[in-house]
Scaffold this motif. Structure first.
Motif: not given
Length: 591
Positions: A270, A273-274, A278, A353, A357-359
């Motif tokens: 997490r 990711n912030s 990713t 996530p 998360d679209r990445r």
């Protein structure tokens, strides 16, 4: 702990302020520490288990990382001049894939004068029990054990390395330590190429981080440390690189943390990711879903090996005396036998996530959600059952508030995932269960006497883990009960900027040191409830508890500021990132 970390997501080493490599495990993080001087050596050979560069008449030593990299530079100064030691583990893109060999590279060169040095390379095998047989080649030494062979290739005079003779350093030397394989080029040329490409990799990785306006150096160093704790071969994330560094002097609280706790790993992914890092989430998601598949809807251990090993049988390495003689040295961890009901929530929190998360370059959909639903069933069934709790108590079980909280989080996140996937009936199903667990926690975990949420249902003692109510969005920051809990915990467990984990004595007595992540949880809670100035002040004091290289142990002695416990602790490094992201002034406001 005054140690520097180098690594490449396959192996990692710890280096002391004088440039001694005193911790390096093979073939992976949880393997045999071929360099183990951090945890002691035999009484007849005190320098065994280390790779040392000793300077004659040493006067001064200094250390720093090359900015935004995992490359460590140590400078030794003595009466004869100065020496620079550069240490790293190669990591870069080669032939369309990631190159991260089980290898350690050490380069030394004279900076000033004509210094004299002594090179000592003394690995041992089987946790210090076996001295290797040494063979010599034209440009290498082979350290041979019963089941292991370690090769040191160098352009240094190997006779002097073997004899440990003091020699003048009049030119650079390169040492490449790793598998029993022949290099395709000269050691110096190979070392220089690996250095340049490894430096470029880490500078590029750091450049892509979405850092806050303030505390950028602290955040980048924490992010690199967390990245190094990811074993990329499988996607697992270890809690720390070490075993048996005591949580407090002579406490006996010596544990092996070189495994993957799903709880710790969730917070690590997490935090990264912030910062827009990713890839670690993608790797961890694959590891996690293998755990889910193996469980087949049943019990999930709170901790597993980095290769998904289930049996982490705990034993003691009696040939090692322990850090500063404070044994025992434990290998394995009994926690693999525990029932910790927060595990199901942490697995789902770690996976969630990936659905939003679209990445991410992954095909996540209803099938993965269906794989997670049996974990929600486990959370529902166990949310009012006793367990060992987040602190892994070995001799008692209770209905721990933090465990029930994470059971709520499991159902809550499943409801949100179902909503994202447009499965309304499952979203309602899991929302109803989450609401039922929440009502039970609010009823059973609140103490009118303590004016706070307490450690366990119907209990009266305080535990910092209830601050996770804020982190997982169980209660809004405006809730008076949450505010009162923050105040009660600060009064009872706070020690300046630091915090104890809990009030009550455990298997080893009353805790003696501050548990760093608890202090960061308090910083987060204070910021959430609007006391940002107070949070910033405490956060600054916690940053001062890092070592000179920006790394942090598991615990800090609040009376001396000395770090204790396994190192570097992912929980602590996560706290640095989370605190900075929450408290930093915005780029827009400042520029």
């Amino acid at each position: 702990m005054d140690l520097g970390l180098v690594g490449n997501c396959s192996v990692a080493g710890l280096i002391d302020p004088h440039g001694s490599l005193n911790w390096f495990c093979l073939p992976r993080f949880d393997g045999d520490p071929v360099f183990h001087a951090l945890l002691g050596s035999g009484p007849d050979h005190p320098d065994d288990g280390a790779f040392k560069i000793e300077m004659e008449e040493l006067h001064e030593a200094s250390q720093s990382y090359l900015p935004n990299t995992a490359i460590l530079r140590t400078v030794l100064r003595g009466s004869g001049g100065a020496v620079e030691i550069t240490d790293f583990c190669p990591r870069f893109e080669a032939f369309g894939r990631r190159f991260r060999p089980r290898m350690f590279v050490r380069q030394i060169r004279p900076l000033e004068g004509w210094p004299r040095i002594r090179i000592k390379v003394r690995p041992r095998f089987e946790y210090g029990a076996r001295k290797p047989f040494v063979t010599t080649g034209s440009n290498h030494l082979r350290f041979v054990g019963e089941n292991e062979v370690l090769r040191l290739t160098s352009d240094a005079p190997l006779d002097h390395v073997q004899s440990e003779q003091l020699i003048h350093l009049d030119r650079p030397y390169t040492f490449i330590l790793g598998p029993d394989e022949t290099l395709s080029d000269a050691p110096g040329a190979t070392g220089d190429r690996f250095f340049a490409e490894t430096r470029a990799y880490w500078e590029g990785w750091s450049q892509r981080l979405a850092v806050p306006f303030e505390w950028q150096d602290a955040v980048i160093r924490a992010a690199i440390a967390l990245k190094l704790c990811n074993y990329e071969q499988t996607g697992a994330i270890v809690a720390a690189m070490t075993t048996s560094l005591p949580e407090a002097p002579h406490s006996g609280r010596n544990w092996d943390y070189r495994f993957c706790w799903v709880r710790d790993a969730f917070f690590t992914v997490r935090a990264l990711n912030s910062l827009a890092a990713t890839r670690t989430l993608e790797n961890y998601f694959h590891w996690l879903m293998n755990v889910v598949s193996d469980a087949k809807g049943g019990h999930i251990q709170p901790v597993l090996g980095i290769g998904l090993e289930r049996r982490l049988t705990e034993w003691q390495a009696d040939h090692l005396s322990g850090f500063m003689g404070m044994g025992p040295v434990r290998v394995g961890n009994q926690a693999h036998e525990h029932f910790q009901h927060d595990t199901y929530g942490n697995v789902i929190l770690g996976a969630a996530p990936a659905f939003f998360d679209r990445r991410l370059r992954m095909n996540i959909g209803p099938h993965a959600f269906e794989m997670l639903e049996p974990l929600g069933e486990q959370a529902w069934a166990l949310h009012t059952e006793p367990d060992a709790g987040i602190w892994e108590l070995r001799t008692r079980s209770r209905i721990h508030t933090s465990s029930s909280l994470m059971c709520w989080a499991a159902c809550d996140r499943l409801a949100k995932i179902a909503g994202c996937l447009a499965i309304p009936d499952r979203a309602r199903f899991w929302r109803d269960r989450a609401d039922t667990i929440k009502a039970r926690i609010l009823s059973e975990a609140w103490s009118d006497k303590r004016q706070a949420f307490v450690e366990s249902f119907g209990g009266e003692t305080l535990d910092a883990s209830v601050l996770l109510m804020g982190e997982v969005n169980f209660l809004p920051a405006s809730d008076d009960r949450f505010k009162l809990t923050v105040d009660a915990l600060s009064r009872s467990l706070g020690r300046g900027a630091f915090m104890l984990r809990y009030e009550e004595a455990d298997d080893f007595g009353v805790p003696e040191v501050g548990f760093n992540v608890c202090a960061f949880w308090r910083v987060d809670a204070l910021a959430r409830i609007g006391r940002k100035d107070e949070a910033r002040e405490l956060f600054g004091e916690l940053l001062n508890a890092r070592n000179g290289l920006g790394l942090m142990s598991e615990d800090t002695a609040f009376d001396t500021g000395i770090g204790w416990g396994n190192f570097p602790q992912t929980y602590s490094m996560v706290g640095i990132i989370n605190g900075a992201m929450r408290l930093s002034r915005s780029w827009e406001a400042e520029l």
